[in-house]
Enzyme design. Structure first.
Site: not given
Length: 180
Positions: A99, A102
């Site tokens: 991600c 993230c």
């Protein structure tokens, strides 16, 4: 049995009701964002005020806590983190290695140790799929803010996405700030 027919296809009202409930459940998070005033928890304001009073008392009494960053590994237990921390606030970040938002927000998240007395927990949803399911994570990253009220950990706020302004507001509201 009541039926609704469209052309040569007939549906019972029971089946239509189930379909409508599934549709509402699917779109509920979007509906809550569009109409937040209809879904407010009446006790939320009281809880937020109580948390503010607790944090203010800790500031005045100089009850300083520690700052801890934990990256939950394969064998790690979130329950162990909750039971062992001495802080009044725990912030959990649910993310994944793949991600990009993230990974981008990870340094910002870790740096909050410099500004707040808080326990930060970083959880990879691919390593901990059960925690992902238990916490009903729908977006990555997701930040959950917990506060210890009367010796019970309460989820007080959730931020979905990597918006630093939203995350910072939650840190300011639910975590004990270090002296500048």
């Amino acid at each position: 049995m009541a039926l609704i027919c469209i052309g040569s296809v007939c549906f019972s009202l029971f089946h239509i009701g189930v379909i409508i409930l599934l549709i509402i459940n699917y779109f509920s998070s979007h509906i809550k964002k569009i109409f937040p005033s209809f879904f407010k928890n009446p006790n939320k304001e009281e809880i937020d005020k109580h948390i503010g009073n607790i944090l203010e008392a800790k500031r005045k009494n100089k009850q300083l806590e520690q700052s801890i960053y934990i990256e939950l590994k394969n064998t790690g237990s979130l329950n162990q983190v909750f039971s062992s921390t001495q802080n009044s606030s725990i912030v959990i970040k649910f993310g994944a290695v793949w991600c990009k938002p993230c990974n981008k927000i990870k340094e910002y998240f870790k740096n909050q140790l410099n500004y707040y007395y808080v326990t930060l927990v970083d959880i990879d949803v691919d390593i901990h799929p059960k925690l992902n399911d238990q916490h009903n994570i729908k977006a990555l990253p997701t930040f959950e803010f917990y506060f210890n009220l009367n010796n019970e950990w309460v989820l007080v706020h959730t931020v979905e996405g990597a918006n630093q302004n939203d995350i910072e507001k939650a840190f300011q509201k639910y975590c004990l700030e270090k002296a500048k």
